[in-house]
Scaffold this active site. Structure first.
Site, PDB file in Angstrom:
ATOM      1  N   LYS A 120       0.822  -1.220   0.000  1.00 60.42           N
ATOM      2  CA  LYS A 120       0.000   0.000   0.000  1.00 60.42           C
ATOM      3  C   LYS A 120       0.851   1.264   0.000  1.00 60.42           C
ATOM      4  O   LYS A 120       0.597   2.185  -0.760  1.00 60.42           O
ATOM      5  CB  LYS A 120      -0.913   0.052   1.245  1.00 60.42           C
ATOM      6  CG  LYS A 120      -1.969  -1.011   1.308  1.00 60.42           C
ATOM      7  CD  LYS A 120      -2.973  -0.723   2.420  1.00 60.42           C
ATOM      8  CE  LYS A 120      -2.394  -0.771   3.824  1.00 60.42           C
ATOM      9  NZ  LYS A 120      -1.997  -2.108   4.269  1.00 60.42           N
ATOM     10  N   ARG A 140      11.021  -5.927   5.303  1.00 64.08           N
ATOM     11  CA  ARG A 140      10.795  -4.493   5.035  1.00 64.08           C
ATOM     12  C   ARG A 140      11.764  -3.628   5.847  1.00 64.08           C
ATOM     13  O   ARG A 140      11.985  -3.859   7.023  1.00 64.08           O
ATOM     14  CB  ARG A 140       9.348  -4.146   5.399  1.00 64.08           C
ATOM     15  CG  ARG A 140       9.031  -2.666   5.370  1.00 64.08           C
ATOM     16  CD  ARG A 140       7.550  -2.413   5.215  1.00 64.08           C
ATOM     17  NE  ARG A 140       6.757  -2.829   6.365  1.00 64.08           N
ATOM     18  CZ  ARG A 140       5.421  -2.856   6.354  1.00 64.08           C
ATOM     19  NH1 ARG A 140       4.742  -2.523   5.272  1.00 64.08           N
ATOM     20  NH2 ARG A 140       4.765  -3.235   7.428  1.00 64.08           N
ATOM     21  N   ARG A 170      -9.945   1.606   8.377  1.00 65.95           N
ATOM     22  CA  ARG A 170      -9.623   0.200   8.643  1.00 65.95           C
ATOM     23  C   ARG A 170     -10.781  -0.550   9.237  1.00 65.95           C
ATOM     24  O   ARG A 170     -10.646  -1.731   9.581  1.00 65.95           O
ATOM     25  CB  ARG A 170      -8.497   0.112   9.658  1.00 65.95           C
ATOM     26  CG  ARG A 170      -7.208   0.394   9.027  1.00 65.95           C
ATOM     27  CD  ARG A 170      -6.131  -0.049   9.958  1.00 65.95           C
ATOM     28  NE  ARG A 170      -4.943   0.549   9.462  1.00 65.95           N
ATOM     29  CZ  ARG A 170      -3.760  -0.002   9.515  1.00 65.95           C
ATOM     30  NH1 ARG A 170      -3.604  -1.159  10.086  1.00 65.95           N
ATOM     31  NH2 ARG A 170      -2.736   0.602   9.020  1.00 65.95           N
ATOM     32  N   ARG A 189      10.843  -1.197  11.370  1.00 63.96           N
ATOM     33  CA  ARG A 189       9.819  -0.745  12.313  1.00 63.96           C
ATOM     34  C   ARG A 189       9.731  -1.711  13.478  1.00 63.96           C
ATOM     35  O   ARG A 189       9.809  -2.921  13.288  1.00 63.96           O
ATOM     36  CB  ARG A 189       8.464  -0.702  11.590  1.00 63.96           C
ATOM     37  CG  ARG A 189       8.218   0.559  10.823  1.00 63.96           C
ATOM     38  CD  ARG A 189       7.051   0.433   9.883  1.00 63.96           C
ATOM     39  NE  ARG A 189       5.872  -0.181  10.501  1.00 63.96           N
ATOM     40  CZ  ARG A 189       4.713  -0.357   9.871  1.00 63.96           C
ATOM     41  NH1 ARG A 189       4.581   0.032   8.617  1.00 63.96           N
ATOM     42  NH2 ARG A 189       3.695  -0.925  10.471  1.00 63.96           N
ATOM     43  N   ARG A 247      -1.642  -8.176  13.716  1.00 62.83           N
ATOM     44  CA  ARG A 247      -2.094  -7.156  12.764  1.00 62.83           C
ATOM     45  C   ARG A 247      -2.844  -7.800  11.598  1.00 62.83           C
ATOM     46  O   ARG A 247      -3.863  -7.283  11.137  1.00 62.83           O
ATOM     47  CB  ARG A 247      -0.909  -6.332  12.263  1.00 62.83           C
ATOM     48  CG  ARG A 247      -0.500  -5.232  13.236  1.00 62.83           C
ATOM     49  CD  ARG A 247       0.989  -4.944  13.193  1.00 62.83           C
ATOM     50  NE  ARG A 247       1.456  -4.462  11.927  1.00 62.83           N
ATOM     51  CZ  ARG A 247       2.701  -4.649  11.461  1.00 62.83           C
ATOM     52  NH1 ARG A 247       3.589  -5.330  12.166  1.00 62.83           N
ATOM     53  NH2 ARG A 247       3.050  -4.157  10.311  1.00 62.83           N
TER      54      ARG A 247
HETATM   55  P1  ADP Z   1       0.446  -1.857   9.197  1.00 69.35           P
HETATM   56  O1  ADP Z   1      -0.581  -1.677   8.123  1.00 69.35           O
HETATM   57  O2  ADP Z   1       1.615  -2.647   8.759  1.00 69.35           O
HETATM   58  O3  ADP Z   1      -0.123  -2.332  10.478  1.00 69.35           O
HETATM   59  P2  ADP Z   1       0.590   1.046   9.494  1.00 69.35           P
HETATM   60  O4  ADP Z   1       1.816   1.849   9.335  1.00 69.35           O
HETATM   61  O5  ADP Z   1      -0.520   1.269   8.541  1.00 69.35           O
HETATM   62  O6  ADP Z   1       1.093  -0.447   9.474  1.00 69.35           O
HETATM   63  O7  ADP Z   1       0.019   1.224  10.953  1.00 69.35           O
HETATM   64  C1  ADP Z   1       0.792   0.970  12.099  1.00 69.35           C
HETATM   65  C2  ADP Z   1      -0.114   0.851  13.296  1.00 69.35           C
HETATM   66  O8  ADP Z   1      -0.797   2.103  13.502  1.00 69.35           O
HETATM   67  C3  ADP Z   1      -1.225  -0.172  13.163  1.00 69.35           C
HETATM   68  O9  ADP Z   1      -0.814  -1.463  13.553  1.00 69.35           O
HETATM   69  C4  ADP Z   1      -2.286   0.391  14.122  1.00 69.35           C
HETATM   70  O10 ADP Z   1      -1.947   0.100  15.457  1.00 69.35           O
HETATM   71  C5  ADP Z   1      -2.125   1.880  13.928  1.00 69.35           C
HETATM   72  N1  ADP Z   1      -3.056   2.402  12.913  1.00 69.35           N
HETATM   73  C6  ADP Z   1      -2.747   2.845  11.662  1.00 69.35           C
HETATM   74  N2  ADP Z   1      -3.852   3.230  11.000  1.00 69.35           N
HETATM   75  C7  ADP Z   1      -4.892   3.044  11.836  1.00 69.35           C
HETATM   76  C8  ADP Z   1      -6.298   3.235  11.741  1.00 69.35           C
HETATM   77  N3  ADP Z   1      -6.884   3.691  10.619  1.00 69.35           N
HETATM   78  N4  ADP Z   1      -7.064   2.924  12.829  1.00 69.35           N
HETATM   79  C9  ADP Z   1      -6.513   2.460  13.950  1.00 69.35           C
HETATM   80  N5  ADP Z   1      -5.203   2.237  14.110  1.00 69.35           N
HETATM   81  C10 ADP Z   1      -4.389   2.516  13.066  1.00 69.35           C
END
Ligand code: ADP
Ligand code: ZN
Length: 220
Positions: free
Chosen positions: A13, A127, A88, A162, A174
Site C-alpha cells: 500500500k 521491510r 480500517r 519498524r 495485525r
Molecule cells: P500496518 O498496516 O503494517 O499495520 P501502518 O503503518 O498502517 O502499518 O500502521 C501501524 C499501526 O498504527 C497499526 O498497527 C495500528 O496500530 C495503527 N493504525 C494505523 N492506521 C490506523 C487506523 N486507521 N485505525 C486504527 N489504528 C491505526
C-alpha cells in the site's frame, strides 16, 4: 480525487500510494506514519497511540478519526488525497463519508491490493524503511534492496526496521485484525461501485509500481 489504499499489511500500500502521490500531487496520508512521527516526537497523541500500536492493536477511533479529519483540512488535500491505512473498519469508513460529505466530496476510488499471505509475511519481515520522516522510502531486503546496505538511496539516511515489524506475534496480530475488521471494507466499497482490485505478487511478477501504472492510466 480521494483514493483509498486497501489491503493487508505487506501488500505494498505504502509503495503504491507513494508513487501515486508523486504523480498526481495529492498528498499521501498515512495514519501509521502520522502515529510513528508522533511517537518519535513523544507527543501526547504519540504516547497514547503507542499503547495500542506496540501490541499490534488498532488505535481507538476517538484518536484516529479526528486526526484524519484534521489532516484532510490542510490546504494540500483540498483537491484530493491518497489515504493509506485509513479507514480500517466499517465505522471509520462511515466516519470518512461524513468528513468528505461536509466538504462536498466523496471517496472516488478504492484500490484493493491482494497478495498471497505467505508472501506478505516474508515481505513484512524483510521491510526496511528510511528513518528520515520527510522521505519514508520503503525497501525490501530481497525484492528491492538499497544500493548501499542500510542506507536510503534517495536521501542517504539510515534504514531501520519498524518495531512492530520485528515481532512475529505483532505481525500475526495485525493480519488477524485486518481479516476481522478491515476486510469487510472490500464489500462495503464494492457495493458502492468504487472498488478496484489489483493483484500484487512476486509469483506473477506484478509489483507495486505495475499497479501504480495501471491505476494512473485509469484515473488520468
Ligand atoms: P500496518 O498496516 O503494517 O499495520 P501502518 O503503518 O498502517 O502499518 O500502521 C501501524 C499501526 O498504527 C497499526 O498497527 C495500528 O496500530 C495503527 N493504525 C494505523 N492506521 C490506523 C487506523 N486507521 N485505525 C486504527 N489504528 C491505526
Ligand atoms: Zn530516505
Amino acid at each position: 480525487m480521494y483514493l483509498i489504499m486497501l489491503g493487508a499489511q505487506g501488500t505494498g500500500k505504502g509503495t503504491v500510494a507513494g508513487i501515486l502521490s508523486k504523480e498526481t500531487g495529492w498528498p499521501q496520508i498515512s495514519t501509521g506514519d502520522i502515529f510513528r512521527k508522533n511517537i518519535s516526537e513523544n507527543t501526547e497523541l504519540g504516547k497514547k497511540a503507542n499503547e495500542y500500536i506496540s501490541k499490534g492493536n488498532l488505535v481507538p477511533d476517538e484518536i484516529t478519526v479526528p486526526m484524519v479529519a484534521d489532516r484532510l483540512n490542510w490546504e494540500d488535500a483540498k483537491n484530493g488525497a491518497i489515504l493509506d491505512g485509513f479507514p480500517r473498519t466499517v465505522e471509520q469508513a462511515e466516519a470518512l463519508e461524513k468528513i468528505l460529505a461536509e466538504k462536498g466530496k466523496k471517496v472516488d476510488l478504492v484500490i484493493n491490493l491482494v497478495t498471497p499471505r505467505e508472501e506478505t509475511i516474508t515481505r513484512i519481515l524483510n521491510r526496511r524503511v528510511c528513518s528520515n520522516p520527510d522521505c519514508k522510502a520503503i525497501y525490501n531486503l530481497t525484492m528491492h534492496p538499497p544500493k548501499v546496505e542500510g542506507i536510503c538511496d534517495k536521501c542517504g539516511s539510515k534504514l531501520v526496521q519498524r518495531d512492530d515489524d520485528k515481532d512475529e506475534d505483532a505481525i500475526k496480530q495485525r493480519l488477524a485484525i485486518y481479516d476481522e475488521k478491515t476486510s469487510p471494507l472490500i464489500n462495503f466499497y464494492k457495493e458502492k461501485g468504487v472498488l478496484l482490485t489489483e493483484e500484487v505478487s512476486e509469483k506473477i511478477n506484478r509489483l507495486g509500481k505495475d499497479v501504480a501504472e495501471d491505476v494512473l492510466s485509469k484515473i488520468k
